[in-house]
Design a protein around this motif. Structure first.
Motif, PDB file in Angstrom:
ATOM      1  N   ASN A 110       1.034  -1.122   0.045  1.00 19.62           N
ATOM      2  CA  ASN A 110      -0.039  -0.066  -0.011  1.00 19.62           C
ATOM      3  C   ASN A 110       0.724   1.651   0.190  1.00 19.62           C
ATOM      4  N   THR A 111       1.789   1.060  -0.308  1.00 29.39           N
ATOM      5  CA  THR A 111       2.991   2.177  -0.245  1.00 29.39           C
ATOM      6  C   THR A 111       4.377   1.851  -0.655  1.00 29.39           C
ATOM      7  N   ILE A 112       5.119   2.537  -1.937  1.00 34.04           N
ATOM      8  CA  ILE A 112       5.920   2.567  -2.529  1.00 34.04           C
ATOM      9  C   ILE A 112       6.750   3.616  -1.880  1.00 34.04           C
ATOM     10  N   LYS A 113       8.633   3.674  -2.092  1.00 31.12           N
ATOM     11  CA  LYS A 113       9.116   4.306  -1.366  1.00 31.12           C
ATOM     12  C   LYS A 113      10.405   4.804  -2.554  1.00 31.12           C
ATOM     13  N   ILE A 114       9.989   5.665  -3.318  1.00 31.40           N
ATOM     14  CA  ILE A 114      11.206   5.710  -4.232  1.00 31.40           C
ATOM     15  C   ILE A 114      12.459   6.200  -4.120  1.00 31.40           C
ATOM     16  N   THR A 115      13.067   4.996  -4.822  1.00 28.68           N
ATOM     17  CA  THR A 115      14.983   5.065  -3.987  1.00 28.68           C
ATOM     18  C   THR A 115      16.073   5.964  -4.996  1.00 28.68           C
ATOM     19  N   ARG A 116      15.381   5.933  -6.672  1.00 23.53           N
ATOM     20  CA  ARG A 116      15.885   5.944  -7.560  1.00 23.53           C
ATOM     21  C   ARG A 116      15.568   6.824  -8.354  1.00 23.53           C
ATOM     22  N   HIS A 117      14.946   7.943  -8.987  1.00 20.55           N
ATOM     23  CA  HIS A 117      14.322   8.744 -10.066  1.00 20.55           C
ATOM     24  C   HIS A 117      15.412   9.209 -11.267  1.00 20.55           C
ATOM     25  N   LYS A 118      15.715   8.920 -11.864  1.00 21.67           N
ATOM     26  CA  LYS A 118      16.070   9.444 -13.362  1.00 21.67           C
ATOM     27  C   LYS A 118      15.428   9.948 -14.328  1.00 21.67           C
ATOM     28  N   LYS A 119      15.597  11.771 -14.860  1.00 26.08           N
ATOM     29  CA  LYS A 119      14.716  11.957 -15.597  1.00 26.08           C
ATOM     30  C   LYS A 119      15.520  11.770 -17.255  1.00 26.08           C
ATOM     31  N   PRO A 120      14.662  12.200 -17.987  1.00 25.84           N
ATOM     32  CA  PRO A 120      14.692  12.244 -19.120  1.00 25.84           C
ATOM     33  C   PRO A 120      16.260  12.741 -19.583  1.00 25.84           C
ATOM     34  N   ASP A 121      17.131  12.729 -20.666  1.00 18.62           N
ATOM     35  CA  ASP A 121      18.332  13.202 -20.686  1.00 18.62           C
ATOM     36  C   ASP A 121      18.787  12.689 -22.168  1.00 18.62           C
ATOM     37  N   LEU A 122      20.029  12.712 -22.904  1.00 19.85           N
ATOM     38  CA  LEU A 122      20.391  12.676 -23.672  1.00 19.85           C
ATOM     39  C   LEU A 122      20.239  11.250 -24.176  1.00 19.85           C
ATOM     40  N   TRP A 123      19.932  10.279 -23.288  1.00 21.06           N
ATOM     41  CA  TRP A 123      19.836   8.662 -23.521  1.00 21.06           C
ATOM     42  C   TRP A 123      18.237   8.035 -23.504  1.00 21.06           C
ATOM     43  N   SER A 124      17.770   8.993 -23.072  1.00 17.14           N
ATOM     44  CA  SER A 124      16.664   7.824 -23.061  1.00 17.14           C
ATOM     45  C   SER A 124      16.084   9.464 -22.769  1.00 17.14           C
ATOM     46  N   THR A 125      14.225   8.951 -23.472  1.00 14.08           N
ATOM     47  CA  THR A 125      13.484  10.736 -23.162  1.00 14.08           C
ATOM     48  C   THR A 125      12.403   9.732 -21.932  1.00 14.08           C
ATOM     49  N   CYS A 126      12.488   9.167 -21.557  1.00 14.33           N
ATOM     50  CA  CYS A 126      11.604   8.177 -20.440  1.00 14.33           C
ATOM     51  C   CYS A 126      11.908   8.795 -19.008  1.00 14.33           C
ATOM     52  N   HIS A 127      11.123   8.662 -18.245  1.00 19.48           N
ATOM     53  CA  HIS A 127      11.443   8.807 -16.794  1.00 19.48           C
ATOM     54  C   HIS A 127      11.491   6.798 -16.071  1.00 19.48           C
ATOM     55  N   ARG A 128      12.586   6.785 -15.261  1.00 22.89           N
ATOM     56  CA  ARG A 128      13.093   5.943 -15.734  1.00 22.89           C
ATOM     57  C   ARG A 128      13.083   5.983 -12.823  1.00 22.89           C
ATOM     58  N   LEU A 129      12.694   4.911 -12.855  1.00 15.81           N
ATOM     59  CA  LEU A 129      12.448   4.480 -11.238  1.00 15.81           C
ATOM     60  C   LEU A 129      13.218   3.422 -11.028  1.00 15.81           C
ATOM     61  N   ASP A 130      13.334   3.408  -9.277  1.00 15.32           N
ATOM     62  CA  ASP A 130      13.521   2.693  -8.750  1.00 15.32           C
ATOM     63  C   ASP A 130      13.110   2.693  -7.290  1.00 15.32           C
ATOM     64  N   ALA A 131      11.907   1.663  -7.247  1.00 13.81           N
ATOM     65  CA  ALA A 131      10.827   1.762  -5.620  1.00 13.81           C
ATOM     66  C   ALA A 131      11.041   0.388  -4.914  1.00 13.81           C
ATOM     67  N   THR A 132      10.917   1.079  -3.508  1.00 15.65           N
ATOM     68  CA  THR A 132      11.220  -0.250  -3.205  1.00 15.65           C
ATOM     69  C   THR A 132       9.435  -0.137  -2.461  1.00 15.65           C
ATOM     70  N   ILE A 133       8.990  -2.093  -2.680  1.00 17.75           N
ATOM     71  CA  ILE A 133       7.362  -2.007  -2.812  1.00 17.75           C
ATOM     72  C   ILE A 133       7.584  -2.310  -0.738  1.00 17.75           C
ATOM     73  N   LEU A 134       6.375  -1.197   0.087  1.00 16.68           N
ATOM     74  CA  LEU A 134       5.990  -1.896   1.130  1.00 16.68           C
ATOM     75  C   LEU A 134       4.206  -2.123   1.853  1.00 16.68           C
ATOM     76  N   LYS A 135       4.758  -2.641   2.523  1.00 18.00           N
ATOM     77  CA  LYS A 135       3.152  -2.556   3.687  1.00 18.00           C
ATOM     78  C   LYS A 135       2.978  -2.051   5.233  1.00 18.00           C
ATOM     79  N   ILE A 136       2.463  -1.269   4.838  1.00 16.02           N
ATOM     80  CA  ILE A 136       2.162  -0.535   6.145  1.00 16.02           C
ATOM     81  C   ILE A 136       0.867  -0.546   6.840  1.00 16.02           C
TER      82      ILE A 136
END
Length: 114
Positions: free
Chosen positions: A88-114
Protein backbone atom coordinates in the motif's frame (compact mmCIF):
# COMPACT_ATOMS: atom_id res chain seq x y z
CA UNK A 1 -1.64 -16.48 -44.72
CA UNK A 2 2.02 -16.34 -43.73
CA UNK A 3 2.08 -12.60 -44.44
CA UNK A 4 -0.90 -12.06 -42.15
CA UNK A 5 0.86 -14.00 -39.39
CA UNK A 6 3.92 -11.74 -39.69
CA UNK A 7 1.74 -8.63 -39.54
CA UNK A 8 0.17 -9.86 -36.28
CA UNK A 9 3.57 -10.52 -34.73
CA UNK A 10 4.97 -7.14 -35.77
CA UNK A 11 1.82 -5.35 -34.52
CA UNK A 12 2.03 -7.08 -31.15
CA UNK A 13 5.70 -6.14 -30.84
CA UNK A 14 5.09 -2.50 -31.70
CA UNK A 15 2.17 -2.18 -29.30
CA UNK A 16 4.06 -3.75 -26.40
CA UNK A 17 7.24 -1.81 -27.05
CA UNK A 18 5.55 1.56 -26.45
CA UNK A 19 5.22 0.89 -22.72
CA UNK A 20 8.02 1.12 -20.17
CA UNK A 21 9.67 -2.11 -19.03
CA UNK A 22 8.69 -3.20 -15.51
CA UNK A 23 10.85 -5.57 -13.50
CA UNK A 24 10.35 -6.54 -9.91
CA UNK A 25 11.96 -8.65 -7.24
CA UNK A 26 9.34 -9.71 -4.73
CA UNK A 27 10.39 -11.22 -1.41
CA UNK A 28 6.95 -11.47 0.18
CA UNK A 29 3.42 -10.96 -1.04
CA UNK A 30 -0.09 -10.69 0.28
CA UNK A 31 -3.51 -10.70 -1.31
CA UNK A 32 -3.66 -8.21 -4.18
CA UNK A 33 -5.25 -4.85 -3.54
CA UNK A 34 -8.12 -3.61 -5.69
CA UNK A 35 -7.07 -1.59 -8.73
CA UNK A 36 -8.52 1.61 -7.28
CA UNK A 37 -7.07 1.33 -3.75
CA UNK A 38 -4.73 4.14 -2.81
CA UNK A 39 -0.98 3.54 -2.83
CA UNK A 40 0.99 6.17 -0.91
CA UNK A 41 4.15 7.45 -2.61
CA UNK A 42 7.14 8.43 -0.48
CA UNK A 43 9.58 10.62 -2.39
CA UNK A 44 13.37 10.48 -2.51
CA UNK A 45 13.76 12.77 0.51
CA UNK A 46 11.08 11.14 2.66
CA UNK A 47 11.92 8.55 5.31
CA UNK A 48 10.56 5.03 5.18
CA UNK A 49 8.43 4.37 8.29
CA UNK A 50 10.06 2.07 10.85
CA UNK A 51 6.98 -0.16 11.02
CA UNK A 52 6.89 -0.75 7.23
CA UNK A 53 7.29 -4.28 5.93
CA UNK A 54 9.38 -4.53 2.75
CA UNK A 55 7.68 -6.69 0.10
CA UNK A 56 10.13 -6.16 -2.73
CA UNK A 57 11.58 -3.78 -5.29
CA UNK A 58 10.18 -2.55 -8.60
CA UNK A 59 12.08 -0.92 -11.46
CA UNK A 60 10.49 1.04 -14.31
CA UNK A 61 12.80 1.38 -17.31
CA UNK A 62 12.87 2.48 -20.95
CA UNK A 63 12.65 -0.27 -23.57
CA UNK A 64 14.39 1.84 -26.17
CA UNK A 65 11.09 2.25 -28.03
CA UNK A 66 9.01 3.56 -25.13
CA UNK A 67 6.82 6.55 -25.87
CA UNK A 68 4.38 6.62 -22.98
CA UNK A 69 6.81 7.06 -20.14
CA UNK A 70 6.31 10.38 -18.39
CA UNK A 71 6.66 10.56 -14.60
CA UNK A 72 2.97 9.93 -13.88
CA UNK A 73 2.87 6.81 -16.06
CA UNK A 74 6.09 5.45 -14.53
CA UNK A 75 4.63 6.06 -11.07
CA UNK A 76 1.34 4.38 -12.03
CA UNK A 77 3.25 1.30 -13.25
CA UNK A 78 5.13 1.09 -9.93
CA UNK A 79 1.87 1.48 -7.98
CA UNK A 80 0.26 -1.29 -10.04
CA UNK A 81 3.12 -3.66 -9.15
CA UNK A 82 2.71 -2.74 -5.49
CA UNK A 83 -1.04 -3.47 -5.59
CA UNK A 84 -0.37 -6.88 -7.19
CA UNK A 85 1.62 -8.02 -4.14
CA UNK A 86 -0.53 -6.30 -1.51
CA UNK A 87 1.68 -3.25 -0.99
CA UNK A 88 0.00 0.00 0.00
CA UNK A 89 3.09 2.24 -0.15
CA UNK A 90 6.07 2.72 -2.44
CA UNK A 91 9.28 4.49 -1.49
CA UNK A 92 11.07 6.02 -4.46
CA UNK A 93 14.77 5.16 -4.14
CA UNK A 94 15.95 6.40 -7.54
CA UNK A 95 14.52 8.74 -10.17
CA UNK A 96 16.30 9.44 -13.44
CA UNK A 97 14.75 12.16 -15.54
CA UNK A 98 14.79 12.12 -19.35
CA UNK A 99 18.21 12.91 -20.78
CA UNK A 100 20.30 12.50 -23.90
CA UNK A 101 20.04 8.67 -23.75
CA UNK A 102 16.38 8.29 -22.89
CA UNK A 103 13.23 10.35 -23.20
CA UNK A 104 11.66 8.43 -20.31
CA UNK A 105 11.48 8.85 -16.56
CA UNK A 106 13.11 5.82 -14.89
CA UNK A 107 12.25 4.81 -11.34
CA UNK A 108 13.37 2.37 -8.66
CA UNK A 109 11.04 1.92 -5.71
CA UNK A 110 10.72 -0.26 -2.64
CA UNK A 111 7.28 -1.81 -2.20
CA UNK A 112 6.03 -1.54 1.38
CA UNK A 113 3.08 -2.70 3.45
CA UNK A 114 2.21 -0.40 6.34
Amino acid sequence: MKKLHHIYIISAFLLSSCSPKISSLITKDYQSLKYDEKVVVLGLNEQQPANAEVLGVVKVRDTGFSTKCNYEIALDKAKLEARKVGGNTIKITRHKKPDLWSTCHRLDATILKI
